[in-house]
Design an enzyme around this catalytic site. Sequence first.
Site, PDB file in Angstrom:
ATOM      1  N   ASN A 281      14.788   3.935 -12.304  1.00 18.22           N
ATOM      2  CA  ASN A 281      15.751   5.015 -12.588  1.00 18.22           C
ATOM      3  C   ASN A 281      17.127   4.811 -11.947  1.00 18.22           C
ATOM      4  O   ASN A 281      18.128   5.279 -12.479  1.00 18.22           O
ATOM      5  CB  ASN A 281      15.161   6.386 -12.233  1.00 18.22           C
ATOM      6  CG  ASN A 281      14.771   6.511 -10.788  1.00 18.22           C
ATOM      7  OD1 ASN A 281      14.620   5.515 -10.085  1.00 18.22           O
ATOM      8  ND2 ASN A 281      14.595   7.735 -10.331  1.00 18.22           N
TER       9      ASN A 281
ATOM     10  N   GLU B 120       8.974   5.745  -0.813  1.00 21.65           N
ATOM     11  CA  GLU B 120       9.826   6.760  -1.454  1.00 21.65           C
ATOM     12  C   GLU B 120       9.171   7.080  -2.791  1.00 21.65           C
ATOM     13  O   GLU B 120       9.320   6.338  -3.761  1.00 21.65           O
ATOM     14  CB  GLU B 120      11.243   6.211  -1.680  1.00 21.65           C
ATOM     15  CG  GLU B 120      12.021   5.912  -0.416  1.00 21.65           C
ATOM     16  CD  GLU B 120      12.473   7.167   0.330  1.00 21.65           C
ATOM     17  OE1 GLU B 120      12.234   8.285  -0.136  1.00 21.65           O
ATOM     18  OE2 GLU B 120      13.056   6.998   1.413  1.00 21.65           O
TER      19      GLU B 120
ATOM     20  N   CYS C 194      13.627  11.318  -8.947  1.00 22.50           N
ATOM     21  CA  CYS C 194      12.471  11.685  -8.107  1.00 22.50           C
ATOM     22  C   CYS C 194      12.626  13.025  -7.414  1.00 22.50           C
ATOM     23  O   CYS C 194      11.675  13.775  -7.276  1.00 22.50           O
ATOM     24  CB  CYS C 194      12.254  10.605  -7.063  1.00 22.50           C
ATOM     25  SG  CYS C 194      13.736  10.315  -6.085  1.00 22.50           S
TER      26      CYS C 194
ATOM     27  N   GLU D  10      15.397   6.483   3.837  1.00 25.63           N
ATOM     28  CA  GLU D  10      16.463   5.588   3.391  1.00 25.63           C
ATOM     29  C   GLU D  10      17.779   6.312   3.672  1.00 25.63           C
ATOM     30  O   GLU D  10      17.815   7.551   3.717  1.00 25.63           O
ATOM     31  CB  GLU D  10      16.303   5.266   1.899  1.00 25.63           C
ATOM     32  CG  GLU D  10      15.030   4.481   1.675  1.00 25.63           C
ATOM     33  CD  GLU D  10      14.922   3.743   0.366  1.00 25.63           C
ATOM     34  OE1 GLU D  10      15.079   4.372  -0.680  1.00 25.63           O
ATOM     35  OE2 GLU D  10      14.660   2.518   0.425  1.00 25.63           O
TER      36      GLU D  10
HETATM   37  N1  NAD Z   1      11.533   8.933  -3.664  1.00 25.44           N
HETATM   38  C1  NAD Z   1      12.399   8.143  -4.253  1.00 25.44           C
HETATM   39  O1  NAD Z   1      13.411   7.743  -3.683  1.00 25.44           O
HETATM   40  C2  NAD Z   1      12.175   7.712  -5.688  1.00 25.44           C
HETATM   41  C3  NAD Z   1      13.245   7.144  -6.393  1.00 25.44           C
HETATM   42  C4  NAD Z   1      13.036   6.766  -7.701  1.00 25.44           C
HETATM   43  C5  NAD Z   1      11.792   6.941  -8.313  1.00 25.44           C
HETATM   44  N2  NAD Z   1      10.778   7.484  -7.608  1.00 25.44           N
HETATM   45  C6  NAD Z   1       9.459   7.702  -8.265  1.00 25.44           C
HETATM   46  O2  NAD Z   1       9.119   6.562  -9.038  1.00 25.44           O
HETATM   47  C7  NAD Z   1       8.320   6.933 -10.163  1.00 25.44           C
HETATM   48  C8  NAD Z   1       8.883   6.332 -11.419  1.00 25.44           C
HETATM   49  O3  NAD Z   1       9.120   4.997 -11.238  1.00 25.44           O
HETATM   50  P1  NAD Z   1       8.159   3.865 -11.833  1.00 25.44           P
HETATM   51  O4  NAD Z   1       7.538   4.324 -13.098  1.00 25.44           O
HETATM   52  O5  NAD Z   1       8.955   2.601 -11.845  1.00 25.44           O
HETATM   53  O6  NAD Z   1       7.026   3.782 -10.709  1.00 25.44           O
HETATM   54  P2  NAD Z   1       5.849   2.708 -10.576  1.00 25.44           P
HETATM   55  O7  NAD Z   1       5.080   3.096  -9.372  1.00 25.44           O
HETATM   56  O8  NAD Z   1       5.136   2.542 -11.848  1.00 25.44           O
HETATM   57  O9  NAD Z   1       6.611   1.322 -10.331  1.00 25.44           O
HETATM   58  C9  NAD Z   1       7.498   1.137  -9.256  1.00 25.44           C
HETATM   59  C10 NAD Z   1       7.568  -0.338  -8.915  1.00 25.44           C
HETATM   60  O10 NAD Z   1       6.304  -0.778  -8.439  1.00 25.44           O
HETATM   61  C11 NAD Z   1       5.879  -1.931  -9.148  1.00 25.44           C
HETATM   62  N3  NAD Z   1       4.423  -1.904  -9.189  1.00 25.44           N
HETATM   63  C12 NAD Z   1       3.614  -1.331 -10.122  1.00 25.44           C
HETATM   64  N4  NAD Z   1       2.313  -1.487  -9.787  1.00 25.44           N
HETATM   65  C13 NAD Z   1       2.305  -2.171  -8.619  1.00 25.44           C
HETATM   66  C14 NAD Z   1       1.260  -2.648  -7.759  1.00 25.44           C
HETATM   67  N5  NAD Z   1      -0.028  -2.436  -8.038  1.00 25.44           N
HETATM   68  N6  NAD Z   1       1.610  -3.302  -6.635  1.00 25.44           N
HETATM   69  C15 NAD Z   1       2.912  -3.512  -6.315  1.00 25.44           C
HETATM   70  N7  NAD Z   1       3.944  -3.099  -7.101  1.00 25.44           N
HETATM   71  C16 NAD Z   1       3.646  -2.446  -8.232  1.00 25.44           C
HETATM   72  C17 NAD Z   1       6.557  -1.798 -10.495  1.00 25.44           C
HETATM   73  O11 NAD Z   1       6.639  -3.041 -11.156  1.00 25.44           O
HETATM   74  C18 NAD Z   1       7.913  -1.241 -10.085  1.00 25.44           C
HETATM   75  O12 NAD Z   1       8.762  -2.271  -9.623  1.00 25.44           O
HETATM   76  C19 NAD Z   1       8.353   8.446 -10.166  1.00 25.44           C
HETATM   77  O13 NAD Z   1       7.158   8.952  -9.631  1.00 25.44           O
HETATM   78  C20 NAD Z   1       9.522   8.784  -9.274  1.00 25.44           C
HETATM   79  O14 NAD Z   1       9.463  10.060  -8.703  1.00 25.44           O
HETATM   80  C21 NAD Z   1      10.930   7.861  -6.315  1.00 25.44           C
HETATM   81  O1  LIG Z   2      15.310   9.084  -7.927  1.00 25.78           O
HETATM   82  C1  LIG Z   2      15.448   9.494  -6.784  1.00 25.78           C
HETATM   83  C2  LIG Z   2      16.677   9.574  -5.980  1.00 25.78           C
HETATM   84  C3  LIG Z   2      17.335   8.279  -5.793  1.00 25.78           C
HETATM   85  C4  LIG Z   2      18.608   7.996  -6.139  1.00 25.78           C
HETATM   86  N1  LIG Z   2      18.812   6.722  -5.798  1.00 25.78           N
HETATM   87  C5  LIG Z   2      17.707   6.242  -5.297  1.00 25.78           C
HETATM   88  N2  LIG Z   2      16.804   7.226  -5.274  1.00 25.78           N
END
Ligand code: NAD
Ligand SMILES: O=CCc1c[nH]cn1
Length: 424
Positions: free
Chosen positions: A87, A184, A218, A398
């Site tokens: 994202n 995160e 997120c 972070e």
């Molecule tokens: N808290 C934060 O700062 C933050 C920021 C952005 C997104 N998010 C969260 O991320 C999610 C959406 O992102 P997404 O769909 O890319 O998440 P995801 O968990 O599917 O993937 C995140 C990353 O992990 C990798 N990955 C997937 N399976 C893995 C494994 N078994 N071992 C190691 N790496 C693996 C993916 O290739 C990707 O690079 C939402 O739940 C969102 O809330 C959190």
């Molecule tokens: O998606 C969650 C907030 C954020 C923004 N930049 C990195 N994380």
Amino acid sequence: MERSRVLLEAARIIRERSEELATMETINNGKSIFEARVDIEISWQTLEYYAGLAGSMAGQHVQLPGGSFGYTRREPLGVCVGIGAWNYPFQIACWKSGPALASGNAMVYKPSPFTPITVVLLAEIFREAGAPPGLFNVVQGGASTGEFLSKHPDVAKISFTGSVPTGSKIMEMASKGIKPVTLELGGKSPLIIFSDSDLENAVNGAMMANFLTQGQVCCNGTRVFVQSNILQKFTEEVVKKVKKIKIGDPLLEDTRMGPLINRPQLEKVFAFIKGAKEQGAKVLTGGEPYIPEDQKLKAGFYMTPCVLGDCKDDMTCVKEEIFGPVMSILPFDTEEEVLERANNSTYGLAAGVFTRDIQRAHRVVASLQAGMCFINNYNVSPVELPFGGYKKSGFGRENGQVTIEYYSQLKTVCVEMGKVESVF
Ligand SMILES: NC(=O)c1ccc[n+]([C@@H]2O[C@H](COP(=O)([O-])OP(=O)(O)OC[C@H]3O[C@@H](n4cnc5c(N)ncnc54)[C@H](O)[C@@H]3O)[C@@H](O)[C@H]2O)c1
Ligand SMILES: O=CCc1c[nH]cn1
């Protein structure tokens, strides 16, 4: 100071190339060029901020009896792995690499396979800025690559941004090697609007809390609790604004909402809306596929942003993270009641409160179980402020000064100035 110079130069190059990078980020992710520019701005600010801290990392000197003393050194961890979500591809990579490199580590970064492009440009920029070869590396791939990196014996730390299920797996893999992790993760954050709020501000806050990056944020405040006596007025104003969001080609200046990341994500969001209707929620606007006029955009994963009314706390759309442009509105009557309902979540990433009563604002945020709280605003991300979650939204932080602690380890040195007094 040497690390600082590299980071400052990288920040300068990003600033100089910001329009090109923002365009690439829009192509990478689908977010509007307007938002991508903000992401790039936050990214170079992050590198500048950690450049500022790099030269001032120091330990403590502690006096001990008899002239003896101790001191601490803050040392790098070694090779840190960054695993990112799709994202905020460029920004997440800067949120991780800035403090990692400032603290003297190397980083291997794996972006999401859905957004592989811009972090490669970041790696080129670090090289151009004077980082030695191998200091910041990009490895492309999906889950198996992420697992390989998380299990690798040469890796000292993992910083992960993504979903809760993946975060849990990463923590398990890291535990085998006794490696520190920063997680995160996701959220289902509450945004509380009291009736004494400045209504225009509160409506704008709710828009910022729900519809940036097509709702794929997120920390979004997707559970919007509104005090009953302003529910109707607030809802009308929000719906009016949501209907005006300009959807379309994200590279156009006036577009504010581009396509979602991919077909499965779009279908997942529609399934949540369908489930919400079945459970009794009312779609007040949006929630439909959007087919742009422009022929070249017809296959895009577009939808109209959605507002759900008549929501109840036990509905799936209110309990689970949707990660799409869907706001749920929930009425409340008292402060005590709304606090209990707001905290009734396994997540704890963010929370927001709108009120003109400053005492209430601080009282409420003190009781909210969330790592990032906003008073009278939402979804602003100054790099100076630590960001991260409570509960299942993760741990570690972070941004801010504290993040240096998550990318370094403390060595204590005890210096004897007298004779060794052996007990033997
Ligand atoms: N808290 C934060 O700062 C933050 C920021 C952005 C997104 N998010 C969260 O991320 C999610 C959406 O992102 P997404 O769909 O890319 O998440 P995801 O968990 O599917 O993937 C995140 C990353 O992990 C990798 N990955 C997937 N399976 C893995 C494994 N078994 N071992 C190691 N790496 C693996 C993916 O290739 C990707 O690079 C939402 O739940 C969102 O809330 C959190
Ligand atoms: O998606 C969650 C907030 C954020 C923004 N930049 C990195 N994380």
